[in-house]
Design a protein around this motif. Sequence first.
Motif, PDB file in Angstrom:
ATOM      1  N   GLY A  49      31.218  32.120  54.788  1.00  0.00           N
ATOM      2  CA  GLY A  49      29.953  31.551  53.939  1.00  0.00           C
ATOM      3  C   GLY A  49      29.716  29.946  53.485  1.00  0.00           C
ATOM      4  N   VAL A  50      30.474  29.800  52.811  1.00  0.00           N
ATOM      5  CA  VAL A  50      30.480  28.122  52.264  1.00  0.00           C
ATOM      6  C   VAL A  50      31.323  27.223  52.676  1.00  0.00           C
ATOM      7  N   ALA A  51      31.959  27.303  53.634  1.00  0.00           N
ATOM      8  CA  ALA A  51      33.060  27.068  55.113  1.00  0.00           C
ATOM      9  C   ALA A  51      32.646  26.595  55.777  1.00  0.00           C
ATOM     10  N   PHE A  52      31.462  26.903  56.828  1.00  0.00           N
ATOM     11  CA  PHE A  52      30.793  26.204  57.831  1.00  0.00           C
ATOM     12  C   PHE A  52      29.343  26.084  57.804  1.00  0.00           C
ATOM     13  N   ASP A  53      29.311  25.635  58.547  1.00  0.00           N
ATOM     14  CA  ASP A  53      27.412  25.436  58.881  1.00  0.00           C
ATOM     15  C   ASP A  53      27.095  26.218  59.312  1.00  0.00           C
ATOM     16  N   PHE A  54      25.921  26.561  59.102  1.00  0.00           N
ATOM     17  CA  PHE A  54      25.118  28.101  60.070  1.00  0.00           C
ATOM     18  C   PHE A  54      25.363  28.878  61.564  1.00  0.00           C
ATOM     19  N   SER A  55      25.212  27.816  62.149  1.00  0.00           N
ATOM     20  CA  SER A  55      25.506  27.862  63.490  1.00  0.00           C
ATOM     21  C   SER A  55      26.760  28.041  63.777  1.00  0.00           C
ATOM     22  N   THR A  56      28.121  27.650  62.998  1.00  0.00           N
ATOM     23  CA  THR A  56      29.488  27.848  63.060  1.00  0.00           C
ATOM     24  C   THR A  56      30.285  28.980  62.484  1.00  0.00           C
ATOM     25  N   MET A  57      29.499  29.197  61.241  1.00  0.00           N
ATOM     26  CA  MET A  57      29.694  30.827  60.866  1.00  0.00           C
ATOM     27  C   MET A  57      29.297  31.553  61.620  1.00  0.00           C
ATOM     28  N   LEU A  58      28.253  32.221  62.981  1.00  0.00           N
ATOM     29  CA  LEU A  58      26.823  32.931  63.293  1.00  0.00           C
ATOM     30  C   LEU A  58      28.868  33.542  63.976  1.00  0.00           C
ATOM     31  N   LEU A  59      29.448  32.116  65.039  1.00  0.00           N
ATOM     32  CA  LEU A  59      30.048  32.197  65.994  1.00  0.00           C
ATOM     33  C   LEU A  59      31.301  32.871  65.874  1.00  0.00           C
ATOM     34  N   VAL A  60      31.539  32.228  64.142  1.00  0.00           N
ATOM     35  CA  VAL A  60      33.208  33.204  63.788  1.00  0.00           C
ATOM     36  C   VAL A  60      33.041  34.410  63.190  1.00  0.00           C
ATOM     37  N   LEU A  61      32.380  34.853  62.458  1.00  0.00           N
ATOM     38  CA  LEU A  61      31.398  35.519  62.247  1.00  0.00           C
ATOM     39  C   LEU A  61      31.814  36.963  63.508  1.00  0.00           C
ATOM     40  N   ALA A  62      31.098  36.609  64.758  1.00  0.00           N
ATOM     41  CA  ALA A  62      30.914  37.536  65.497  1.00  0.00           C
ATOM     42  C   ALA A  62      31.982  37.350  66.782  1.00  0.00           C
ATOM     43  N   ALA A  63      33.268  35.973  66.754  1.00  0.00           N
ATOM     44  CA  ALA A  63      33.996  36.855  67.174  1.00  0.00           C
ATOM     45  C   ALA A  63      35.327  37.192  66.411  1.00  0.00           C
ATOM     46  N   GLY A  64      34.862  37.113  65.270  1.00  0.00           N
ATOM     47  CA  GLY A  64      36.276  37.827  64.215  1.00  0.00           C
ATOM     48  C   GLY A  64      35.759  39.633  64.710  1.00  0.00           C
ATOM     49  N   ASN A  65      34.682  40.110  64.859  1.00  0.00           N
ATOM     50  CA  ASN A  65      33.502  40.834  64.753  1.00  0.00           C
ATOM     51  C   ASN A  65      34.297  41.881  66.064  1.00  0.00           C
TER      52      ASN A  65
END
Length: 427
Positions: A49-65
């Motif tokens: 959460g502290v390493a990405f902007d909000f939209s990129t963070m959502l994409l990373v979490l979606a991909a990983g999960n």
Amino acid sequence: MTSQVTPQEQDYPLSPVPMAQRRSIWSMGLVLLGFTFFTATMWAGGSIGVAFDFSTMLLVLAAGNLLLGAYAAILGYIAAKSGLNTALMSRFTFGELGSKLSDFILGFTQIGWYAWGTATMAILLVKLTGLPESWTTPLMVVFGFGFCITAFIGYKGLEMLSRFAVPAMIILVAVSMTIATSDAGGFSGLLAITPSDEMTVAAAITMVFGTFVSGGTQATNWTRFAKSGKTAVIATLLAFCLGNGLMTLIGAFGALVYQQADIVDIMVAQGLATLGILMLFLNLWTTQDNTVYNFAVAGCNMIRTRRRKLVTVGGAAIGTVLAVLGMYEWLIPFLVLLGTFIPPIGGVIMASYFIGYKREYPSLETATLPAFNVPGLAAYAIGSAAAYTSPWIAPIVGVLVAAASYGVVLVVSEAVRDRRAQVLGAV
């Protein structure tokens, strides 16, 4: 005395689950959701959460999960079709004695999580309530044995707890996230927050995937109760994408808005301290009982005993000792260990089932298996080495390399056998 210990009473630790004992998608989904609601996953989300902007963070979490869910779902499909858990599948993959290696790895990682969760509950309860520090160790003992009660009962115990705990946690999380969104100034405020740390996308996906990959590898302990492969896949995908995804998202939200990744600290900041303690307790209990259940199943296969309940209590004792010895401080190196050495086990099992056994295992009671399946063990070692040295998404590399290595061996071996049969037939 041994004859009185029936497979049904012990949740079939050494045999396939018969169709008469299979459960509904609703039942399995609740148990799996409770399993994936885990405090440590939120901390992984907080780092992201502290390493990405909000939209990129959502994409990373979606991909990983999604990747984690797909991995667990494939193993879940195999479990439902065969009625076997990962420990029993390993006999076909690594051999009668070779499977004990995977039993040890899987059992050790699960009891490590159990120790960490036990220590976390005791330490944070003392911190949040102002109890004397001297209470920490006694509380670890209480929680260490208390958390295993539902696992001792078996699948029914896990389901009973999840029926209450999962809806309660979803409501608590919804309330907390609504307040967090408001405190951030709505979605526009979230989008305006800039990253305060740096992390590559590959490292972030590795963290999401690796944090709970040990759980995904052993989710077969519940998907073997599925009535069909389709049911197992749907339940697993929903649980891992929604449950694990929600936990990582909460951690990321907290890091963005409150500079905290843990749901308890977030709720304290929101003025919901009492609810935070309740959330912590339910969050940990629904995972703790599953992890010690996993340990028991792997342990039963390792020492070839049906006495799962006895092994469950033994696992709780080991976990409690590790908690007292300081498991709370070992989380990060433990996560690295999980992400490197657990996923290749699943990769080799997939290749073994789909390529080697053509989607149908023989009966465990009548199958003649080698003591050590050297190609399977070698493929696991190659996959682990690839994961350990990979600069990319290590857990995924481990799965793919292990599966490909064993798959090539199986295909080549089959081609050689076919060619030899042709030659002998011509003669």
